[in-house]
Design a protein around this motif. Structure first.
Motif, short mmCIF file in Angstrom:
data_model
loop_
_atom_site.label_atom_id
_atom_site.label_comp_id
_atom_site.label_asym_id
_atom_site.label_seq_id
_atom_site.Cartn_x
_atom_site.Cartn_y
_atom_site.Cartn_z
N HIS A 156 -1.94 -29.76 -18.79
CA HIS A 156 -0.70 -30.31 -18.22
C HIS A 156 -0.55 -29.85 -16.77
CE1 HIS A 156 0.25 -30.52 -22.55
NE2 HIS A 156 0.98 -31.56 -22.20
N ASP A 157 0.06 -30.69 -15.95
CA ASP A 157 0.39 -30.25 -14.60
C ASP A 157 1.71 -29.49 -14.64
OD1 ASP A 157 2.48 -32.15 -14.64
OD2 ASP A 157 1.47 -33.53 -13.27
N ASP A 158 2.16 -29.01 -13.48
CA ASP A 158 3.37 -28.18 -13.47
C ASP A 158 4.66 -28.99 -13.65
OD1 ASP A 158 3.25 -29.25 -10.91
OD2 ASP A 158 2.99 -27.32 -9.94
N VAL A 177 -0.03 -26.18 -10.02
CA VAL A 177 -0.69 -25.34 -11.01
C VAL A 177 -0.84 -26.13 -12.30
CG1 VAL A 177 -0.51 -23.21 -12.38
CG2 VAL A 177 0.25 -23.22 -9.99
N ILE A 178 -2.04 -26.13 -12.85
CA ILE A 178 -2.25 -26.77 -14.14
C ILE A 178 -2.37 -25.70 -15.22
CG2 ILE A 178 -3.26 -28.85 -13.17
CD1 ILE A 178 -6.02 -27.76 -14.07
N ARG A 179 -1.94 -26.06 -16.42
CA ARG A 179 -1.98 -25.14 -17.57
C ARG A 179 -2.85 -25.77 -18.65
NH1 ARG A 179 1.80 -21.21 -20.68
NH2 ARG A 179 2.25 -20.50 -18.57
N VAL A 180 -3.78 -24.97 -19.18
CA VAL A 180 -4.72 -25.43 -20.19
C VAL A 180 -4.51 -24.59 -21.45
CG1 VAL A 180 -7.13 -25.96 -20.69
CG2 VAL A 180 -6.34 -25.90 -18.31
N THR A 181 -4.22 -25.25 -22.56
CA THR A 181 -3.95 -24.56 -23.82
C THR A 181 -4.97 -25.00 -24.86
OG1 THR A 181 -1.58 -24.55 -23.33
CG2 THR A 181 -2.22 -24.16 -25.62
N GLY A 182 -5.55 -24.05 -25.57
CA GLY A 182 -6.50 -24.35 -26.64
C GLY A 182 -6.06 -23.71 -27.94
#
Length: 146
Positions: free
Chosen positions: A118-120, A96-101
């Motif tokens: 970022h990856d998990d 699971v990748i996480r995308v933060t803006g």
């Protein structure tokens, strides 16, 4: 259906290209948005790692969201991407990748956001920066009907 999904999408599934990507909204508040994507074979390039177009698309979405939060259920604010720069810093092929803006600066119509993917395992996969223009009718906090 979760209360979060009802607030963010008005209880509707993600439309069009968003549905094709298949991400999940983790959080969305004033000046910050977070989405996650469980990687599937359709998200990978011919080399077997996440496609740069997927990373760029997710950054485009979350960077625009960072400047268009709408606290009113059933309504939304919209923006158009004026420029978007993506720097790729890593690869992954699963998990699971996480995308933060985060919105960094802006006036009543134009704003800038930065973000990271970022990856998990916490590895940085990409960095993005974008400039967006608020669409007509979306300049006020109550936005427009969904």
């Amino acid at each position: 259906m979760s209360e979060e999904k009802l607030h963010i999408t008005g209880g509707q599934d993600l439309p069009g290209f968003h549905s094709l990507l298949g991400y999940r909204q983790v959080s969305w508040e004033e000046n910050e948005a977070v989405i996650e994507l469980a990687l599937e074979p359709r998200h990978l390039n011919l080399g077997g790692v996440i496609h740069g177009g997927v990373l760029t698309s997710l950054l485009d979405i979350v960077l625009a969201q960072a400047g268009t939060y709408c606290p009113y259920p059933g309504r939304m604010r919209k923006a158009i991407t004026l420029s978007l720069t993506t720097t790729f810093t890593g690869q992954c092929s699963g998990g699971v990748i996480r995308v933060t803006g985060r919105k960094r600066a802006g006036g009543t119509r134009i704003f800038n956001s930065t973000g990271e993917v970022h990856d998990d395992q916490g590895n940085l996969l990409a960095i993005g920066e974008g400039t967006f223009r608020i669409r007509s009718g979306s300049d006020k906090p109550e936005g427009v009907p969904i």
